[in-house]
Design an enzyme around this catalytic site. Structure first.
Site, PDB file in Angstrom:
ATOM      1  N   GLU A 137      -8.188  -6.839   5.210  1.00  0.00           N
ATOM      2  CA  GLU A 137      -7.527  -7.988   4.812  1.00  0.00           C
ATOM      3  C   GLU A 137      -6.873  -8.766   5.805  1.00  0.00           C
ATOM      4  O   GLU A 137      -6.674  -9.909   5.740  1.00  0.00           O
ATOM      5  CB  GLU A 137      -6.491  -7.335   3.910  1.00  0.00           C
ATOM      6  N   TYR A 157       0.802  -1.217  -0.128  1.00  0.00           N
ATOM      7  CA  TYR A 157      -0.183   0.149  -0.122  1.00  0.00           C
ATOM      8  C   TYR A 157       0.861   1.354  -0.025  1.00  0.00           C
ATOM      9  O   TYR A 157       0.456   2.339  -0.708  1.00  0.00           O
ATOM     10  CB  TYR A 157      -0.844   0.073   1.010  1.00  0.00           C
TER      11      TYR A 157
END
Length: 396
Positions: free
Chosen positions: A135, A95
């Site tokens: 997640e 990310y």
């Protein structure tokens, strides 16, 4: 939480984003793959070439900017993406890479100034943390299941069965001989491949096609023209070969009580998640009405017809109807279909009249739009219609 100034600054960029369109995400992906080519091992490069992934990312960015004051409205989309990310084994540090290239893309394309870049940096950080947290939960859930695992796990192909001219099923059992995690009917399996001759590792998601049995998994793959992975599986994969699988995932699944009526509506290979649903209903002694509506080009490409008939015979209230768009003479002679042309559910209005009925759709986007429009025109509540897109998500 984001402060009012940050929210206002991000929202002020929406007209610029809309005007630029997917050119924004095209620049982003080109930049990211140039600076971080290792990510080509994760992303589906076919979706990059046809533009689907670029369009999907642009839509996600625009939706986030538009709903930045109402993040709960984004949670269904977050769940869909987070489930898919776990199939790709996306990690928190990735990310940071995406954030770096997103901000650099905004700077290079628009030169908006540091205030705008800082606002988008904060906004991206909030969204990234939402994904990372969800997640992590999914990874933990998958690893904690009986027969679950972290990362990928080696499985052996134990059966390869042609089901039509275009569709072949594959059955997998774990190399370690252990049990395998259960899943919800409608979910998919992450298949990781890098055979000799592949430039990059390729990861694909294929719907599971039967009720969980704790021993192995079955998928069915349509051979696509120019499809690197589907053609390799059809032409080169053999019984005994080992592939690596990520745990089952996906936000599209059936979860109904035994007295809830269900319609399973599909076209082409879109029947694959429906097979798992039908198998689950049949083996779960479902008492309510079950409809199986399927559209295919003709009998040559119509897969699993016998299996559907066998499962249907075990259900007390089952209606099946098949449409062939262009039936062959053999199809006509053998009466392999019920109606010719495009699917028309209005002919079966009596079978779908129960307001409690849940509808599950899968197939090409145009088909699902066509079918959903028919259902709504017949009075079906939008909340009762559930659908799955193969590839990047699109709104019907």
């Amino acid at each position: 939480m984001l402060d009012a100034q940050t929210i206002a600054t991000v929202k002020a960029t929406i007209p610029l984003l809309v005007e630029t369109g997917p050119k924004l995400t095209a620049h982003f992906y080109d930049r990211m793959f140039t600076h971080n080519p290792e990510l080509k091992e994760i992303f589906n490069m076919s979706n990059q070439r046809n533009g689907d992934q670029r369009e999907a990312l642009f839509n996600a960015i625009a939706a986030y900017a538009s709903n930045i004051e109402n993040l709960p409205a984004l949670l269904p989309a977050v769940e869909k993406i987070a489930q898919k990310h776990t199939s790709f084994q996306i990690k928190p540090e990735q990310y940071n890479i995406v954030g770096t290239h997103l901000l650099a893309t905004l700077d290079e394309m628009f030169n908006p100034g540091q205030e705008v870049l800082d606002a988008w940096g904060k906004a991206y950080g909030v969204l990234a943390n939402v994904f990372i947290h969800r997640e992590a939960e999914i990874y933990h859930e998958n690893a904690s299941k009986d027969g679950g695992w972290e990362g990928t796990r080696p499985f052996r192909i134990v059966a390869k069965t042609p089901r039509s001219a275009l569709i072949t099923s594959f059955e997998f059992e774990p190399v370690d001989g252990g049990t395998v995690a259960e899943y919800r009917p409608g979910q998919y399996l992450g298949v990781w491949l890098k055979p000799e001759g592949f430039a990059h590792q390729e990861i694909r998601q294929y719907s599971l096609t039967r009720k969980p049995d704790g021993k192995g998994y079955r998928i069915a793959v349509k051979r696509e023209d120019g499809g690197q992975v589907s053609n390799w599986l059809h032409h080169h994969a053999s019984v005994g070969d080992v592939v690596h699988l990520a745990a089952p995932a996906g936000d599209f699944f059936m979860n109904v009580a035994a007295d809830t009526p269900v319609s399973l509506i599909s076209a082409g290979v879109g029947q694959t998640p429906m097979l798992a649903m039908l198998d689950t209903l049949a083996k779960g002694q479902h008492t309510a009405q079950v409809n199986w509506f399927h559209a295919a080009e003709n009998g040559d490409v119509h897969a699993f017809a016998d299996e559907v008939s066998e499962l249907g015979r075990t259900l007390p209230r089952f209606t099946a109807h098949t449409w062939y768009r262009e039936p062959t003479e053999a199809d006509r002679a053998q009466r392999l279909f019920d109606s010719e042309g495009l699917m028309d559910v209005s002919k079966l209005e009596a079978a779908i009249s129960d307001p409690a009925m849940q509808f599950y759709l899968c197939g090409p986007v145009g088909f699902m739009q066509f079918a959903a429009k028919q259902l709504v025109s017949l009075g079906v509540n939008n909340e009762n219609i559930h659908y799955e897109c193969f590839g990047p998500h699109k709104v019907l």
